[in-house]
Design a protein around this motif. Structure first.
Motif, PDB file in Angstrom:
ATOM      1  N   LYS A  72       0.465  -1.306  -0.125  1.00 49.72           N
ATOM      2  CA  LYS A  72       0.162  -0.455   0.100  1.00 49.72           C
ATOM      3  C   LYS A  72       1.130   1.633  -0.038  1.00 49.72           C
ATOM      4  O   LYS A  72       0.704   2.293  -0.702  1.00 49.72           O
ATOM      5  CB  LYS A  72      -0.731   0.220   1.091  1.00 49.72           C
ATOM      6  CG  LYS A  72      -1.744  -0.824   1.599  1.00 49.72           C
ATOM      7  CD  LYS A  72      -3.132  -1.138   2.369  1.00 49.72           C
ATOM      8  CE  LYS A  72      -4.116  -1.795   2.630  1.00 49.72           C
ATOM      9  NZ  LYS A  72      -4.695  -2.001   3.473  1.00 49.72           N
ATOM     10  N   LYS A  73       2.062   0.905   0.765  1.00 50.51           N
ATOM     11  CA  LYS A  73       2.875   2.476   0.152  1.00 50.51           C
ATOM     12  C   LYS A  73       2.888   2.154  -0.913  1.00 50.51           C
ATOM     13  O   LYS A  73       3.491   3.553  -1.172  1.00 50.51           O
ATOM     14  CB  LYS A  73       4.099   2.119   1.789  1.00 50.51           C
ATOM     15  CG  LYS A  73       3.416   2.737   3.111  1.00 50.51           C
ATOM     16  CD  LYS A  73       4.534   2.225   4.195  1.00 50.51           C
ATOM     17  CE  LYS A  73       4.182   1.990   5.839  1.00 50.51           C
ATOM     18  NZ  LYS A  73       5.070   1.794   6.657  1.00 50.51           N
ATOM     19  N   LYS A  74       4.285   1.406  -1.114  1.00 52.48           N
ATOM     20  CA  LYS A  74       4.998   1.686  -2.295  1.00 52.48           C
ATOM     21  C   LYS A  74       3.804   2.208  -3.714  1.00 52.48           C
ATOM     22  O   LYS A  74       3.784   3.131  -4.480  1.00 52.48           O
ATOM     23  CB  LYS A  74       5.490  -0.050  -3.313  1.00 52.48           C
ATOM     24  CG  LYS A  74       6.476  -0.126  -1.995  1.00 52.48           C
ATOM     25  CD  LYS A  74       6.750  -1.280  -2.318  1.00 52.48           C
ATOM     26  CE  LYS A  74       8.000  -1.569  -1.577  1.00 52.48           C
ATOM     27  NZ  LYS A  74       9.165  -1.144  -2.299  1.00 52.48           N
ATOM     28  N   ASN A  76       1.153   4.456  -2.631  1.00 51.09           N
ATOM     29  CA  ASN A  76       0.755   5.909  -2.196  1.00 51.09           C
ATOM     30  C   ASN A  76       2.136   6.415  -2.823  1.00 51.09           C
ATOM     31  O   ASN A  76       2.053   7.466  -3.491  1.00 51.09           O
ATOM     32  CB  ASN A  76       0.858   5.551  -1.018  1.00 51.09           C
ATOM     33  CG  ASN A  76      -0.840   5.193  -0.381  1.00 51.09           C
ATOM     34  OD1 ASN A  76      -2.011   5.699  -1.582  1.00 51.09           O
ATOM     35  ND2 ASN A  76      -0.636   5.194   0.286  1.00 51.09           N
ATOM     36  N   LYS A  79       1.141   6.377  -6.994  1.00 48.94           N
ATOM     37  CA  LYS A  79      -0.018   7.296  -7.338  1.00 48.94           C
ATOM     38  C   LYS A  79       0.925   8.985  -7.536  1.00 48.94           C
ATOM     39  O   LYS A  79      -0.318   9.866  -8.717  1.00 48.94           O
ATOM     40  CB  LYS A  79      -0.101   7.226  -6.473  1.00 48.94           C
ATOM     41  CG  LYS A  79      -1.659   6.341  -6.528  1.00 48.94           C
ATOM     42  CD  LYS A  79      -2.887   6.222  -5.868  1.00 48.94           C
ATOM     43  CE  LYS A  79      -3.257   6.627  -4.297  1.00 48.94           C
ATOM     44  NZ  LYS A  79      -3.942   6.682  -3.141  1.00 48.94           N
ATOM     45  N   LYS A  80       2.145   9.044  -7.970  1.00 47.04           N
ATOM     46  CA  LYS A  80       2.384  10.540  -7.357  1.00 47.04           C
ATOM     47  C   LYS A  80       3.354  10.493  -8.377  1.00 47.04           C
ATOM     48  O   LYS A  80       4.377  12.021  -8.428  1.00 47.04           O
ATOM     49  CB  LYS A  80       3.233  11.069  -6.430  1.00 47.04           C
ATOM     50  CG  LYS A  80       3.014  11.159  -4.939  1.00 47.04           C
ATOM     51  CD  LYS A  80       3.327  11.393  -3.488  1.00 47.04           C
ATOM     52  CE  LYS A  80       2.593  11.441  -2.753  1.00 47.04           C
ATOM     53  NZ  LYS A  80       3.008  11.322  -1.740  1.00 47.04           N
ATOM     54  N   TYR A  84       1.997   6.328 -12.966  1.00 46.93           N
ATOM     55  CA  TYR A  84       0.736   6.677 -12.488  1.00 46.93           C
ATOM     56  C   TYR A  84      -0.530   7.008 -13.799  1.00 46.93           C
ATOM     57  O   TYR A  84      -1.375   6.553 -13.980  1.00 46.93           O
ATOM     58  CB  TYR A  84       0.303   6.699 -10.717  1.00 46.93           C
ATOM     59  CG  TYR A  84      -1.407   6.331 -10.349  1.00 46.93           C
ATOM     60  CD1 TYR A  84      -1.862   5.948 -10.604  1.00 46.93           C
ATOM     61  CD2 TYR A  84      -1.760   7.632 -10.552  1.00 46.93           C
ATOM     62  CE1 TYR A  84      -3.491   5.102 -10.493  1.00 46.93           C
ATOM     63  CE2 TYR A  84      -3.194   7.333  -9.826  1.00 46.93           C
ATOM     64  CZ  TYR A  84      -3.783   6.579  -9.387  1.00 46.93           C
ATOM     65  OH  TYR A  84      -5.381   6.346  -9.648  1.00 46.93           O
ATOM     66  N   ASP A 111      -8.322  11.892  -7.773  1.00 42.09           N
ATOM     67  CA  ASP A 111      -7.685  11.209  -9.510  1.00 42.09           C
ATOM     68  C   ASP A 111      -8.832  12.001 -10.016  1.00 42.09           C
ATOM     69  O   ASP A 111      -8.669  11.867 -10.659  1.00 42.09           O
ATOM     70  CB  ASP A 111      -7.822  10.020  -9.794  1.00 42.09           C
ATOM     71  CG  ASP A 111      -6.429   9.607  -8.337  1.00 42.09           C
ATOM     72  OD1 ASP A 111      -5.472  10.166  -8.722  1.00 42.09           O
ATOM     73  OD2 ASP A 111      -6.262   8.154  -8.370  1.00 42.09           O
ATOM     74  N   LEU A 132      -7.541   3.506  -2.524  1.00 39.08           N
ATOM     75  CA  LEU A 132      -5.813   2.591  -2.872  1.00 39.08           C
ATOM     76  C   LEU A 132      -5.121   3.131  -4.653  1.00 39.08           C
ATOM     77  O   LEU A 132      -4.196   3.338  -4.948  1.00 39.08           O
ATOM     78  CB  LEU A 132      -5.096   1.280  -3.401  1.00 39.08           C
ATOM     79  CG  LEU A 132      -5.050   0.529  -1.928  1.00 39.08           C
ATOM     80  CD1 LEU A 132      -4.695   0.051  -2.286  1.00 39.08           C
ATOM     81  CD2 LEU A 132      -4.266   1.223  -1.708  1.00 39.08           C
ATOM     82  N   GLY A 133      -6.460   3.788  -5.424  1.00 37.53           N
ATOM     83  CA  GLY A 133      -6.145   4.184  -6.789  1.00 37.53           C
ATOM     84  C   GLY A 133      -7.078   3.585  -7.634  1.00 37.53           C
ATOM     85  O   GLY A 133      -7.362   1.777  -7.469  1.00 37.53           O
ATOM     86  N   ASP A 149      -7.375  -1.120  -5.050  1.00 36.98           N
ATOM     87  CA  ASP A 149      -8.798  -1.732  -4.061  1.00 36.98           C
ATOM     88  C   ASP A 149      -8.734  -3.456  -4.605  1.00 36.98           C
ATOM     89  O   ASP A 149      -8.623  -4.427  -3.674  1.00 36.98           O
ATOM     90  CB  ASP A 149      -9.037  -1.154  -3.569  1.00 36.98           C
ATOM     91  CG  ASP A 149      -8.852   0.556  -3.631  1.00 36.98           C
ATOM     92  OD1 ASP A 149      -8.701   0.664  -4.888  1.00 36.98           O
ATOM     93  OD2 ASP A 149      -8.777   0.852  -2.086  1.00 36.98           O
TER      94      ASP A 149
END
Length: 171
Positions: A72-74, A76, A79-80, A84, A111, A132-133, A149
């Motif tokens: 999940k951290k990766k 996030n 997404k930056k 993405y 988004d 999560l995107g 997700d």
């Protein structure tokens, strides 16, 4: 003298009978105690087995949570990136290929503007289920789900099934 011998013989016989009865009682008592001890040990082993299985399950859950927390951290961080945005573009193209003309796209709140800039004549809305995107595309009641997700849920399910299979193999 013969009476004395008879008395001694009777006493010896009575003594032998008493000794036999004591031996039988002692043997029975020992067998009962051995059986009680075996039962107690069996119960203790069962309790320890249950405790160790709970511990293993707890540790497995902890590591699974830790692994998927890192994922999940990766995500996030991902997404930056511009990659993405490319993923969102590819997801929209795949959705159009699958569904035809899109009527609705659902995304996470951060988004919404990005996706609005990628499409024309398609309503883009926030969906609180998407954390999560990724996106969910809709056309005429049909949907395709390209959310992280869903993908993460599927991967976690596969991972947990694999762990369960491994634990069943070790039994």
């Amino acid at each position: 003298m013969d009476n004395e011998r008879l008395d001694i013989a009777k006493k010896t016989e009575l003594w032998d009978q008493a000794e036999d009865e004591i031996l039988v009682e002692t043997y029975t008592m020992i067998q009962r105690k051995v059986s009680e001890i075996k039962s107690e040990v069996g119960r203790e082993i069962s309790v320890k087995n249950v405790e160790s299985r709970k511990t293993v399950a707890s540790e497995r859950d902890h590591y699974t949570d830790s692994i998927f927390g890192e994922v999940k951290k990766k995500l996030n961080a991902y997404k930056k990136t511009e990659s993405y945005v490319q993923y969102l573009k590819q997801s929209i193209a795949s959705a159009k290929e699958t569904l035809g003309e899109l009527t609705q796209i659902y995304v996470a709140r951060p988004d919404v503007e990005t996706v609005r800039n990628l499409v024309d004549d398609v309503s883009v809305r926030q969906d609180l289920r998407i954390i999560l995107g990724g996106l969910i595309a809709e056309s005429d009641g049909l949907t395709v789900d390209y959310t992280f997700d869903k993908k993460l849920r599927q991967e976690r399910d596969k991972f947990e099934m694999m762990l369960a299979a491994m634990s069943n193999d070790q039994k």
